[in-house]
Enzyme design. Structure first.
Site, PDB file in Angstrom:
ATOM      1  N   LEU A  42       0.821  -1.219   0.000  1.00  0.00           N
ATOM      2  CA  LEU A  42       0.000   0.000   0.000  1.00  0.00           C
ATOM      3  C   LEU A  42       0.852   1.266   0.000  1.00  0.00           C
ATOM      4  CD1 LEU A  42      -2.580  -1.072   2.751  1.00  0.00           C
ATOM      5  CD2 LEU A  42      -2.900  -1.198   0.275  1.00  0.00           C
ATOM      6  N   LYS A 100       5.315   2.802   0.855  1.00  0.00           N
ATOM      7  CA  LYS A 100       6.702   2.411   1.097  1.00  0.00           C
ATOM      8  C   LYS A 100       7.510   3.560   1.686  1.00  0.00           C
ATOM      9  CE  LYS A 100       9.912  -0.618  -1.298  1.00  0.00           C
ATOM     10  NZ  LYS A 100      10.160  -1.301  -2.569  1.00  0.00           N
ATOM     11  N   GLY A 101       8.450   3.230   2.578  1.00  0.00           N
ATOM     12  CA  GLY A 101       9.393   4.206   3.120  1.00  0.00           C
ATOM     13  C   GLY A 101      10.795   3.653   3.002  1.00  0.00           C
ATOM     14  N   ALA A 102      11.785   4.355   3.581  1.00  0.00           N
ATOM     15  CA  ALA A 102      13.175   3.925   3.473  1.00  0.00           C
ATOM     16  C   ALA A 102      13.402   2.586   4.171  1.00  0.00           C
ATOM     17  CB  ALA A 102      14.084   4.992   4.069  1.00  0.00           C
ATOM     18  N   ASP A 115       2.788  16.765  13.163  1.00  0.00           N
ATOM     19  CA  ASP A 115       2.832  16.711  11.696  1.00  0.00           C
ATOM     20  C   ASP A 115       1.434  16.659  11.086  1.00  0.00           C
ATOM     21  OD1 ASP A 115       4.269  16.838   9.339  1.00  0.00           O
ATOM     22  OD2 ASP A 115       4.566  14.674   9.184  1.00  0.00           O
TER      23      ASP A 115
END
Length: 479
Positions: free
Chosen positions: A20, A22-24, A136
């Site tokens: 669904l 993606k990150g590092a 945030d």
């Protein structure tokens, strides 16, 4: 004999499906609990790649998400550690971003904006009641539970969230998203819950006209606008907005955080709690059109950043419960989460507090010195002839008998400071200290010493816990 078998609870209990987001160091995939058939979103973190600080952040995020149980917050259902991976099992939210849903509507009014911000305020109020500051709040983190009409707004992504004690204000680092940062964060002042209310003000402004109150491609100019609170309600688009809506925005975008409206107060504002009689029901086509452009700009800049990220290791890039196209944005846009600047700001903070400590020494101000130092301060210094000194009594002697009695000007500068951050609450600084002074004959003299100081943060305040100095003594011997 105790079992040393690796935990396989996630693998045993859940079945994984498509990606669904993606990150590092993480990927978000749809998953299903095998025993119930219930679907969730699993954030899968590769713990082998995490630094010690990233591990701390992961633990903090899981701790915060476990605490928050509210219909307008994406719920954490499970947190499982396996060999090399950590799994956070969240609500599966399928409605996409709130702002994308608004532009697809045939009818959108001030009353709809009021209903949206009410749900956001409910989520923020729940966070604040539980001692959590999100830090945030922005459109990318406002999702809808489903595609159904009237689906609940859900606040997501607690990766930057922090835990605070009551109404505590402290410097928790430079973190957030440029266009939504509050003046106090930009000033590097102590901050707390009011930062979320400032961001709510920015979001409400966009909900009403489709563009942000503060905008500039140049980040420095953007920050100057925010610090000055330089926004307005231009014609013609704001002419059709009720005075009550503008009043709520003004109360949220108040520069002084102590005077800014709180989440619980905002929920009692007439524009929120008396929506049916106060908020306009007129369709706002111009807002929808502007919001389409605003969304398109966010997505385009997000695609640019994704390309940039593919070429370097960027630990701040993360994705939680996003649609596949819900990517982050380039640094010149106002929608990129910044936490790397936090490192720079924290290092600057250590240099600043070190300068304050040296100023207290130069001024012979023992009271100021004791506020900056831990009561159990340890040190190696030339005056102690190689012995380890513990506590304040050794230093008190110099303050009372030499430093405070010296009325000659002393000027100190720090050369080549190097700061090492050790987790969130500890740091080490090494530097050369040059001290200029006038000797007994009126001649200018300079002393040099090499110093290392270890700092620890307690209750939001940095304290010097250890230092090591070689070279000249602190006090000019023949001054």
């Amino acid at each position: 004999m105790a079992s040393t078998a690796t935990c396989t609870r996630f693998t045993d209990e859940y079945q994984l499906f498509e990606e669904l987001g993606k990150g590092a160091f993480s990927v978000v995939r749809r998953c299903m609990k095998i025993t119930t058939g219930q679907e969730y979103a699993a954030k899968i973190i590769n713990t082998k790649k995490l630094s010690a600080r990233d591990h701390q952040k992961l633990e903090r995020e899981a701790r915060i998400c476990r605490l928050l149980k509210h219909p307008n917050i994406v719920r954490l259902h499970d947190s499982i550690s396996e060999e090399g991976f950590h799994y956070l099992v969240f609500d599966l939210v399928t409605g996409g971003e709130l702002f994308e849903d608004i532009v697809a509507r045939e009818y959108y009014s001030e009353a709809d904006a009021s209903h949206c911000i009410q749900q956001i305020l409910e989520s923020v109020n729940h966070c604040h009641l539980n001692g959590i500051v999100h830090r945030d709040l922005k459109p990318e983190n406002l999702l809808l539970a489903s595609k159904s009409k009237g689906a609940a707004v859900k606040l997501a992504d607690f990766g930057l969230a922090i835990e605070v004690q009551g109404e505590q204000q402290a410097w928790f680092g430079f973190a957030g998203t440029p266009g939504y940062l509050s003046p106090e964060v930009l000033r590097k002042d102590p901050y707390g819950k009011p930062v979320d209310m400032w961001a709510c003000g920015v979001i409400l402004y966009i909900l009403l006209v489709g563009y942000p109150p503060f905008w500039d491609e140049d980040q420095h100019r953007l920050y100057q606008q925010i610090k000055a609170g330089a926004y307005d309600f231009p014609s013609p688009e704001w002419d059709t907005v009720t005075p009550e809506a503008k009043d709520l925005i003004n109360k949220m975008l108040t520069i002084n955080p102590a005077k800014r409206i709180t989440a619980s107060e905002a929920l009692k504002h007439p524009w929120i709690c008396q929506r049916s009689t106060v908020a306009s029901m007129m369709h706002r086509q111009e807002t929808v059109d502007c919001l389409k452009k605003f969304n398109a700009r966010r997505k385009l800049k997000g695609a640019i950043l994704t390309t940039m990220l593919a070429t370097r290791n960027f630990s701040a890039a993360k994705s939680l419960l996003k649609k596949p196209d819900g990517v982050k944005e380039s640094t010149e846009s106002s929608n990129t989460t910044i936490e790397d600047e936090d490192v720079k700001a924290r290092k600057q903070e250590i240099i600043k507090v070190t300068e304050q400590l040296i100023e207290a020494i130069n001024n012979g101000d023992f009271e100021a010195y004791t506020k900056i130092c831990d009561p159990g301060l340890t040190s190696f210094e030339p005056e102690a002839l190689g012995n380890l000194v513990e506590g304040m009594d050794f230093h008190r002697f110099y303050f009372e008998n030499a430093l405070s009695k010296s009325n000659k000007p002393i000027h100190t500068i720090i050369l080549n400071p190097h700061v090492h951050l050790v987790g969130d609450d500890a740091a080490c600084i090494a530097y050369i200290r040059l001290t200029q002074y006038m000797d007994g004959t009126g001649m200018p003299k300079t002393m040099q010493s090499e110093e290392t100081r270890v700092w620890h943060r307690r209750d939001g305040k940095w304290q010097n816990v250890h230092f090591h100095r070689s070279g000249s003594p602190t006090v000019p011997i023949n001054a």
